[in-house]
Design an enzyme around this catalytic site. Sequence first.
Site, PDB file in Angstrom:
ATOM      1  N   HIS A  10     -28.824  53.308  -3.194  1.00 33.80           N
ATOM      2  CA  HIS A  10     -29.492  52.017  -3.425  1.00 33.80           C
ATOM      3  C   HIS A  10     -30.280  51.620  -2.190  1.00 33.80           C
ATOM      4  CE1 HIS A  10     -25.706  50.819  -1.516  1.00 33.80           C
ATOM      5  NE2 HIS A  10     -26.108  49.567  -1.400  1.00 33.80           N
TER       6      HIS A  10
ATOM      7  N   HIS B 106     -30.259  49.022  -0.021  1.00 32.19           N
ATOM      8  CA  HIS B 106     -29.796  48.228   1.129  1.00 32.19           C
ATOM      9  C   HIS B 106     -30.022  48.980   2.446  1.00 32.19           C
ATOM     10  CE1 HIS B 106     -27.005  45.491  -1.460  1.00 32.19           C
ATOM     11  NE2 HIS B 106     -28.244  45.047  -1.411  1.00 32.19           N
TER      12      HIS B 106
ATOM     13  N   ASP C 159     -28.406  49.467   5.056  1.00 31.76           N
ATOM     14  CA  ASP C 159     -27.354  50.324   5.613  1.00 31.76           C
ATOM     15  C   ASP C 159     -27.182  51.610   4.806  1.00 31.76           C
ATOM     16  OD1 ASP C 159     -26.305  48.512   3.600  1.00 31.76           O
ATOM     17  OD2 ASP C 159     -24.290  49.179   4.148  1.00 31.76           O
ATOM     18  N   HIS C 160     -28.101  51.868   3.881  1.00 33.23           N
ATOM     19  CA  HIS C 160     -28.073  53.127   3.119  1.00 33.23           C
ATOM     20  C   HIS C 160     -29.394  53.896   3.229  1.00 33.23           C
ATOM     21  CE1 HIS C 160     -24.174  52.169   1.166  1.00 33.23           C
ATOM     22  NE2 HIS C 160     -24.550  50.970   1.586  1.00 33.23           N
TER      23      HIS C 160
ATOM     24  N   HIS D 193     -23.762  46.055  -8.093  1.00 36.20           N
ATOM     25  CA  HIS D 193     -23.964  45.730  -6.672  1.00 36.20           C
ATOM     26  C   HIS D 193     -25.454  45.447  -6.449  1.00 36.20           C
ATOM     27  CE1 HIS D 193     -23.330  45.902  -2.345  1.00 36.20           C
ATOM     28  NE2 HIS D 193     -24.255  46.837  -2.233  1.00 36.20           N
TER      29      HIS D 193
ATOM     30  N   ASP E 118     -22.149  51.924  -2.950  1.00 36.51           N
ATOM     31  CA  ASP E 118     -21.406  50.658  -2.889  1.00 36.51           C
ATOM     32  C   ASP E 118     -20.992  50.182  -4.282  1.00 36.51           C
ATOM     33  OD1 ASP E 118     -21.836  50.785  -0.190  1.00 36.51           O
ATOM     34  OD2 ASP E 118     -23.119  49.009  -0.070  1.00 36.51           O
TER      35      ASP E 118
ATOM     36  N   HIS F 162     -18.660  53.140   2.359  1.00 39.38           N
ATOM     37  CA  HIS F 162     -18.065  52.422   3.498  1.00 39.38           C
ATOM     38  C   HIS F 162     -16.590  52.755   3.685  1.00 39.38           C
ATOM     39  CE1 HIS F 162     -21.307  49.388   4.240  1.00 39.38           C
ATOM     40  NE2 HIS F 162     -21.592  49.634   2.971  1.00 39.38           N
TER      41      HIS F 162
HETATM   42 FE    FE Z   1     -23.541  49.149   2.017  1.00 39.88          FE
HETATM   43 ZN    ZN Z   2     -25.072  47.848  -0.437  1.00 40.40          ZN
END
Ligand code: FE
Ligand code: ZN
Length: 239
Positions: A54, A56, A58-59, A112, A131, A169
């Site tokens: 996805h 975001h 942090d990905h 999410h 996530d 995570h």
């Molecule tokens: Fe994340």
């Molecule tokens: Zn995420």
Amino acid sequence: MKVKIIKCLQDNYSYVIIDENNQSACVVDPSESGPIIDFIDYNKIDLKYILNTHHHYDHIGGNLELKKKYNCDVIGFKDDKNRIPGIDVLVENNQIWRKDSFEAKIYHTPGHTSGHISFHFFKEKKIFTGDTLFSLGCGRVFEGTNEQMFNSLKVFKKLPKDTLIYCGHEYTLKNSEFCIFNDPDNLKLKEKVLKIKNNLKVNLPTIPSVLDDELECNIFLKAEDIETFSKLRDLKDNF
Ligand code: FE
Ligand code: ZN
């Protein structure tokens, strides 16, 4: 095919999937480029594909730098083409993505985010769930509805029980506290918590988790209807 777990940022995991016959590789959700580059260069791996679950930060944070350095293709969900940096290949629900010796079925698993996907390397019985599904938990519902998330989790429940779950995570210990709180007599869960603590004590990931364990211990997978699931999801947000 080997999976190397790479810690990124605070508590993110990126995964390098390596074909050991020719040292070519995919990376799943490179949060940042630094740790991936270190691993790739040190091991003389040919990074060819970036798989994003996805959009975001942090990905996808490492997408552009890795693409520039290794000239790899970025694979992501078709409806996220405007928010996944560097995207080259658009995939959709139930499609099989195949390149070289890599082969994964794409599942659209929204909740999410609206465009979240999971990559199922079905021959290897490994699934990368970003996530959506965590060990002993599930993602927060940001863009979708609880019903979407509940239905997305159903996708995982149908997979072979020995499937390995690779999530985005290291939230397992925190998640386990919520599971124990709601399911205090679950012996298998208690056993799993001991293993989790032992791993973390020596700085080892608690990932991958086996689907069979998740089905018995993950309170969100155990929820049988949407009402129960929604109640748990709301409780967890304030836990
Ligand atoms: Fe994340
Ligand atoms: Zn995420």
